[in-house]
Write an enzyme that holds these catalytic residues in place. Structure first.
Site, PDB file in Angstrom:
ATOM      1  N   ASP A  11      -1.471  10.022  -8.248  1.00 22.45           N
ATOM      2  CA  ASP A  11      -0.816   9.162  -7.260  1.00 22.45           C
ATOM      3  C   ASP A  11      -1.353   9.545  -5.888  1.00 22.45           C
ATOM      4  OD1 ASP A  11       0.886   7.740  -5.594  1.00 22.45           O
ATOM      5  OD2 ASP A  11       2.647   8.985  -6.022  1.00 22.45           O
ATOM      6  N   ALA A  12      -2.348   8.803  -5.396  1.00 27.08           N
ATOM      7  CA  ALA A  12      -2.960   9.082  -4.095  1.00 27.08           C
ATOM      8  C   ALA A  12      -2.253   8.234  -3.045  1.00 27.08           C
ATOM      9  CB  ALA A  12      -4.452   8.781  -4.134  1.00 27.08           C
ATOM     10  N   ARG A  16      -0.813  12.445   0.879  1.00 27.75           N
ATOM     11  CA  ARG A  16      -1.192  13.488  -0.059  1.00 27.75           C
ATOM     12  C   ARG A  16      -1.488  12.887  -1.410  1.00 27.75           C
ATOM     13  NH1 ARG A  16       4.660  16.070  -1.744  1.00 27.75           N
ATOM     14  NH2 ARG A  16       5.639  14.083  -2.115  1.00 27.75           N
ATOM     15  N   SER A 140      -0.355  -0.668  -5.842  1.00 30.52           N
ATOM     16  CA  SER A 140      -0.325  -0.033  -7.160  1.00 30.52           C
ATOM     17  C   SER A 140       0.777   1.012  -7.264  1.00 30.52           C
ATOM     18  CB  SER A 140      -1.678   0.600  -7.469  1.00 30.52           C
ATOM     19  OG  SER A 140      -2.017   1.579  -6.494  1.00 30.52           O
ATOM     20  N   ASP A 141       1.096   1.689  -6.161  1.00 32.48           N
ATOM     21  CA  ASP A 141       2.175   2.678  -6.196  1.00 32.48           C
ATOM     22  C   ASP A 141       3.527   2.007  -6.390  1.00 32.48           C
ATOM     23  OD1 ASP A 141       1.985   1.508  -3.654  1.00 32.48           O
ATOM     24  OD2 ASP A 141       2.575   3.349  -2.606  1.00 32.48           O
ATOM     25  N   ARG A 142       3.722   0.885  -5.711  1.00 37.09           N
ATOM     26  CA  ARG A 142       4.981   0.159  -5.875  1.00 37.09           C
ATOM     27  C   ARG A 142       5.100  -0.383  -7.305  1.00 37.09           C
ATOM     28  NH1 ARG A 142       5.130  -4.206  -1.315  1.00 37.09           N
ATOM     29  NH2 ARG A 142       7.338  -4.410  -1.913  1.00 37.09           N
ATOM     30  N   THR A 226      16.432  15.543  23.662  1.00 39.99           N
ATOM     31  CA  THR A 226      15.535  14.460  23.250  1.00 39.99           C
ATOM     32  C   THR A 226      15.080  14.587  21.807  1.00 39.99           C
ATOM     33  OG1 THR A 226      14.770  14.178  25.519  1.00 39.99           O
ATOM     34  CG2 THR A 226      13.361  13.295  23.778  1.00 39.99           C
TER      35      THR A 226
END
Length: 300
Positions: A11-12, A16, A140-142, A226
């Site tokens: 999984d690229a 990472r 492709s990851d989804r 902040t």
């Protein structure tokens, strides 16, 4: 292990590269992670081992990789040096052409001649139907994550929130129809964008403010400095998006929907959520394992 050589799953992502070695049943035998360079901006060293349990907390790098980013080949090879030769590799890559070329080279150097497939979304696979008008345009990851989620929670309507460089939300019906999703800047990207585009605000990376996130911050969202203010604002923006999307989906479908949360920023964002949710941090790799098994069965 089930019979046959194991599958290598990669999984690229934008920050990472995660990988796992799985047997034909989808069980992980080994896993790890390496950065796109010698060291990511949050201080994470490449080659660190990712937890195999789906509820494990995994930190993400603070900055996304551009298409010109280089994978640290030595770190990747070091993690794979003791692995048995896999039957083939299945890869989800959303980090661009240069990363794809480096993955080709890394695999060829480690296992010459190893077949490898770069996964692409399609109209239907492993029980999931793609609702995109042009199915191949879904990342492709989804796609792999949808397949992994449908298998992990069969027969349940799902909203899948993946919290990485981008925050993605996917609506998946109980019978496996992906009806659509949302994409927004992730927690770290929100903070970094504020610093880069606003003259008087600092540029914050996720790692530098993780210690500000906790019970004390949750009780005092209106910060008096902040860094806290940027952290709280970006964190609640993530939580607010997810909660609103979940409520809208429950209302539209007129039923309870399981909210599944994963990704590098999931630990912090999930702690800010005020709705029921389930952690799962290996949906993409789990989906790749199912795709690999399906592809292998078709080729027999």
């Amino acid at each position: 292990m089930s019979g046959g050589a194991p599958f290598l799953l990669i999984d690229a992502g934008n920050s990472r590269v995660k990988w796992a070695l799985a047997d034909s049943s989808g069980a992980f035998l080994d896993s790890g992670v390496f950065a796109h360079g010698p060291q990511s901006e949050d201080g994470e060293r490449p080659g660190g081992v990712a937890a195999e349990h789906p509820d494990a907390q995994v930190q993400t790098a603070a900055a996304p990789a551009s298409n010109g980013s280089a994978i640290d080949s030595k770190a990747g090879a070091a993690g794979w040096a003791t692995l048995p030769r896999p039957s083939a590799a299945w890869i989800s890559n959303v980090a661009g052409d240069t990363v794809e070329q480096r993955l080709h080279a890394l695999l060829d150097a480690q296992w010459p001649g190893l077949p490898h497939t770069f996964v692409r979304a399609c109209a239907g696979q492993c029980g999931v139907i793609n609702g995109y008008g042009a199915p191949e345009r879904l990342g492709s990851d989804r796609w792999a994550g949808l397949i992994g989620a449908h298998a992990a929670f069969p027969g349940e309507p799902l909203l899948i929130a993946t919290l990485g460089t981008a925050t993605t939300l996917e609506a998946l019906t109980a019978d496996g129809r992906f009806v659509g999703g949302m994409i927004a800047p992730g927690w770290s990207l929100m903070m970094r964008s504020l610093g880069e585009h606003t003259a008087q605000l600092p540029t914050l990376a996720a790692e530098s403010v993780r210690t500000l996130v906790g019970d004390a911050l949750a009780q005092h969202w209106f910060a008096a400095d902040t860094r806290h203010a940027m952290t709280a604002g970006s964190l609640l923006a993530q939580a607010g998006l997810i909660e609103r999307a979940w409520r809208e989906l429950c209302r539209a479908w007129r039923k309870d929907v399981r909210l599944v949360v994963g990704g590098g920023a999931a630990h912090e964002v999930a702690a800010a959520l005020d709705v029921p949710h389930t952690r799962h941090d290996t949906l993409v790799l789990s989906g790749l394992a199912l795709i690999a098994a399906d592809d292998s069965a078709r080729r027999r």
